[in-house]
Design an enzyme around this catalytic site. Structure first.
Site, PDB file in Angstrom:
ATOM      1  N   LYS A   1       0.919  -1.306  -0.026  1.00 52.51           N
ATOM      2  CA  LYS A   1      -0.038   0.018   0.053  1.00 52.51           C
ATOM      3  C   LYS A   1       0.833   1.260   0.121  1.00 52.51           C
ATOM      4  O   LYS A   1       0.655   2.311  -0.625  1.00 52.51           O
ATOM      5  CB  LYS A   1      -0.913   0.044   1.350  1.00 52.51           C
ATOM      6  CG  LYS A   1      -1.904  -1.014   1.278  1.00 52.51           C
ATOM      7  CD  LYS A   1      -2.731  -0.657   2.527  1.00 52.51           C
ATOM      8  CE  LYS A   1      -2.262  -0.501   4.000  1.00 52.51           C
ATOM      9  NZ  LYS A   1      -1.825  -2.007   4.437  1.00 52.51           N
TER      10      LYS A   1
ATOM     11  N   ARG B   1      -9.986   1.634   7.820  1.00 54.22           N
ATOM     12  CA  ARG B   1      -9.754   0.518   8.100  1.00 54.22           C
ATOM     13  C   ARG B   1     -10.872  -0.370   8.541  1.00 54.22           C
ATOM     14  O   ARG B   1     -10.813  -1.626   8.890  1.00 54.22           O
ATOM     15  CB  ARG B   1      -8.471   0.337   8.828  1.00 54.22           C
ATOM     16  CG  ARG B   1      -7.381  -0.185   8.700  1.00 54.22           C
ATOM     17  CD  ARG B   1      -6.319   0.049   9.520  1.00 54.22           C
ATOM     18  NE  ARG B   1      -5.090  -0.798   9.427  1.00 54.22           N
ATOM     19  CZ  ARG B   1      -3.882  -0.316   8.859  1.00 54.22           C
ATOM     20  NH1 ARG B   1      -3.675   0.815   8.318  1.00 54.22           N
ATOM     21  NH2 ARG B   1      -2.773  -1.093   8.913  1.00 54.22           N
TER      22      ARG B   1
ATOM     23  N   ARG C   1      11.760  -5.812   6.007  1.00 51.99           N
ATOM     24  CA  ARG C   1      11.385  -4.473   5.761  1.00 51.99           C
ATOM     25  C   ARG C   1      12.364  -3.696   6.579  1.00 51.99           C
ATOM     26  O   ARG C   1      12.432  -3.457   7.606  1.00 51.99           O
ATOM     27  CB  ARG C   1      10.253  -4.221   5.998  1.00 51.99           C
ATOM     28  CG  ARG C   1       9.635  -2.920   5.344  1.00 51.99           C
ATOM     29  CD  ARG C   1       8.154  -2.776   5.244  1.00 51.99           C
ATOM     30  NE  ARG C   1       7.413  -2.709   6.418  1.00 51.99           N
ATOM     31  CZ  ARG C   1       5.896  -2.765   6.188  1.00 51.99           C
ATOM     32  NH1 ARG C   1       5.296  -2.518   5.068  1.00 51.99           N
ATOM     33  NH2 ARG C   1       5.431  -2.698   7.348  1.00 51.99           N
TER      34      ARG C   1
ATOM     35  N   ARG D   1      10.785  -0.955  11.501  1.00 53.72           N
ATOM     36  CA  ARG D   1       9.736  -0.315  12.395  1.00 53.72           C
ATOM     37  C   ARG D   1       9.743  -1.557  13.610  1.00 53.72           C
ATOM     38  O   ARG D   1       9.610  -2.730  13.503  1.00 53.72           O
ATOM     39  CB  ARG D   1       8.449  -0.728  11.735  1.00 53.72           C
ATOM     40  CG  ARG D   1       8.146   0.640  10.861  1.00 53.72           C
ATOM     41  CD  ARG D   1       6.982   0.475  10.040  1.00 53.72           C
ATOM     42  NE  ARG D   1       5.743  -0.069  10.604  1.00 53.72           N
ATOM     43  CZ  ARG D   1       4.681  -0.099  10.001  1.00 53.72           C
ATOM     44  NH1 ARG D   1       4.521   0.200   8.353  1.00 53.72           N
ATOM     45  NH2 ARG D   1       3.541  -0.758  10.447  1.00 53.72           N
TER      46      ARG D   1
ATOM     47  N   ARG E   1      -1.515  -8.381  13.199  1.00 56.46           N
ATOM     48  CA  ARG E   1      -2.061  -7.468  12.134  1.00 56.46           C
ATOM     49  C   ARG E   1      -2.591  -7.945  11.128  1.00 56.46           C
ATOM     50  O   ARG E   1      -3.755  -7.417  10.501  1.00 56.46           O
ATOM     51  CB  ARG E   1      -0.746  -6.426  11.853  1.00 56.46           C
ATOM     52  CG  ARG E   1      -0.476  -5.363  12.883  1.00 56.46           C
ATOM     53  CD  ARG E   1       0.965  -4.988  12.502  1.00 56.46           C
ATOM     54  NE  ARG E   1       1.395  -4.459  11.191  1.00 56.46           N
ATOM     55  CZ  ARG E   1       2.755  -4.330  10.962  1.00 56.46           C
ATOM     56  NH1 ARG E   1       3.636  -4.977  11.685  1.00 56.46           N
ATOM     57  NH2 ARG E   1       3.094  -3.845   9.706  1.00 56.46           N
TER      58      ARG E   1
HETATM   59  P1  ADP Z   1       0.510  -1.796   8.243  1.00 54.63           P
HETATM   60  O1  ADP Z   1      -0.419  -1.601   7.046  1.00 54.63           O
HETATM   61  O2  ADP Z   1       1.902  -2.001   7.718  1.00 54.63           O
HETATM   62  O3  ADP Z   1       0.291  -2.555   9.339  1.00 54.63           O
HETATM   63  P2  ADP Z   1       0.439   0.817   8.937  1.00 54.63           P
HETATM   64  O4  ADP Z   1       1.449   1.873   8.895  1.00 54.63           O
HETATM   65  O5  ADP Z   1      -0.636   1.396   7.976  1.00 54.63           O
HETATM   66  O6  ADP Z   1       0.994  -0.613   8.942  1.00 54.63           O
HETATM   67  O7  ADP Z   1      -0.185   0.947  10.537  1.00 54.63           O
HETATM   68  C1  ADP Z   1       0.635   0.694  11.573  1.00 54.63           C
HETATM   69  C2  ADP Z   1      -0.618   0.747  12.906  1.00 54.63           C
HETATM   70  O8  ADP Z   1      -1.170   1.909  13.121  1.00 54.63           O
HETATM   71  C3  ADP Z   1      -1.678  -0.416  12.515  1.00 54.63           C
HETATM   72  O9  ADP Z   1      -1.208  -1.757  12.898  1.00 54.63           O
HETATM   73  C4  ADP Z   1      -2.698   0.317  13.692  1.00 54.63           C
HETATM   74  O10 ADP Z   1      -2.217  -0.180  14.967  1.00 54.63           O
HETATM   75  C5  ADP Z   1      -2.410   1.665  13.504  1.00 54.63           C
HETATM   76  N1  ADP Z   1      -3.449   2.206  12.313  1.00 54.63           N
HETATM   77  C6  ADP Z   1      -3.080   2.877  11.256  1.00 54.63           C
HETATM   78  N2  ADP Z   1      -4.162   3.227  10.442  1.00 54.63           N
HETATM   79  C7  ADP Z   1      -5.200   2.814  11.180  1.00 54.63           C
HETATM   80  C8  ADP Z   1      -6.725   3.014  11.381  1.00 54.63           C
HETATM   81  N3  ADP Z   1      -7.024   3.474   9.927  1.00 54.63           N
HETATM   82  N4  ADP Z   1      -7.474   2.533  12.110  1.00 54.63           N
HETATM   83  C9  ADP Z   1      -6.834   2.230  13.084  1.00 54.63           C
HETATM   84  N5  ADP Z   1      -5.644   1.853  13.516  1.00 54.63           N
HETATM   85  C10 ADP Z   1      -4.895   2.227  12.500  1.00 54.63           C
END
Ligand code: ADP
Ligand code: ZN
Length: 219
Positions: free
Chosen positions: A13, A88, A128, A163, A174
């Site tokens: 993404k 999400r 990563r 990360r 996740r």
């Molecule tokens: P990835 O898609 O690789 O898990 P992101 O960088 O998009 O990583 O998100 C990291 C973390 O941030 C998620 O695991 C969650 O805890 C939080 N997060 C990000 N976007 C949202 C969202 N839209 N709703 C709830 N939690 C979120």
């Protein structure tokens, strides 16, 4: 136009979102990046959300929605944005629709769903490393796409970081959290908007296919 990047963690993404952002001249907004910045800066918001993120859990909807709505009112996203990691949940998706209506925006939402088999995702994520320079953000993989010099970004020379939540245990969590919500999100976009699903095996080809699709939905 709001382009919504759907997909489990590690499906690309961020990588694809950044390429689309440059090619289409739309800002790339990643809720994960916004949250990580808040955590690094130890802000009130950062402290509130840190526990959820390090455990692979979702940040509560009301916190996410407020953060994104504030960001979406800024001038640089007047004409839309690439949303990476938002919505999400179905509640967030509904909130985004309301936001667009309330702010008299005529913009369309188009969702792009990236699907990759879990075992490949885990391999991608545990290897990563990401550039620590926020403006660059280049992503490398120590197994499949290593930087020329270990720990250093090929693009801008900054140090590369792993990360905290990119370990196998948190990734599996996740993934489970993603699959719990993804069905209703995909259904939501199928019913209300447009959605394009793709297995992005070859990055260049995937970007090409997505851009072709976006051209067609807009014409
Ligand atoms: P990835 O898609 O690789 O898990 P992101 O960088 O998009 O990583 O998100 C990291 C973390 O941030 C998620 O695991 C969650 O805890 C939080 N997060 C990000 N976007 C949202 C969202 N839209 N709703 C709830 N939690 C979120
Ligand atoms: Zn860099």
């Amino acid at each position: 136009m709001y382009i919504i990047m759907l997909g489990a963690p590690g499906t690309g993404k961020g990588t694809i979102g950044k390429i689309l952002s440059e090619n289409m001249n739309l800002m790339h907004i990643s809720t994960g990046d916004i949250f990580r910045e808040q955590i690094n800066k130890k802000t009130e918001l950062g402290q509130k959300i840190e526990g959820y993120i390090s455990n692979g859990l979702l940040v509560p909807d009301d916190v996410v929605i407020e953060t994104v709505n504030t960001r979406l009112l800024e001038e640089d996203v007047e004409n839309g944005a690439i949303l990476d990691g938002y919505p999400r949940t179905e509640k967030q998706a509904k909130s985004l629709e309301e936001f667009i209506l309330k702010n008299n925006k005529t913009d369309k939402c188009v969702a792009i769903e990236l699907s990759v088999p879990d075992e490949e995702i885990i391999k991608r994520i545990v290897n990563r490393v990401t550039c620590s320079n926020k403006k660059c953000g280049a992503i490398f993989n120590t197994a499949t796409k290593p930087p020329k010099k270990e720990g250093i970004c090929d693009v801008c020379g900054s140090t590369l970081k792993r990360r905290d939540d990119d370990n196998e245990e948190t990734v599996r969590k996740r993934l489970a959290v993603y699959y719990e919500n993804s069905k209703e999100l995909v259904e939501f976009y199928k019913k209300n908007n447009a959605i394009y699903s793709i297995y992005p095996k070859d990055l260049d080809k995937a970007v090409e296919d997505i851009e072709q699709y976006l051209k067609n939905v807009n014409s």
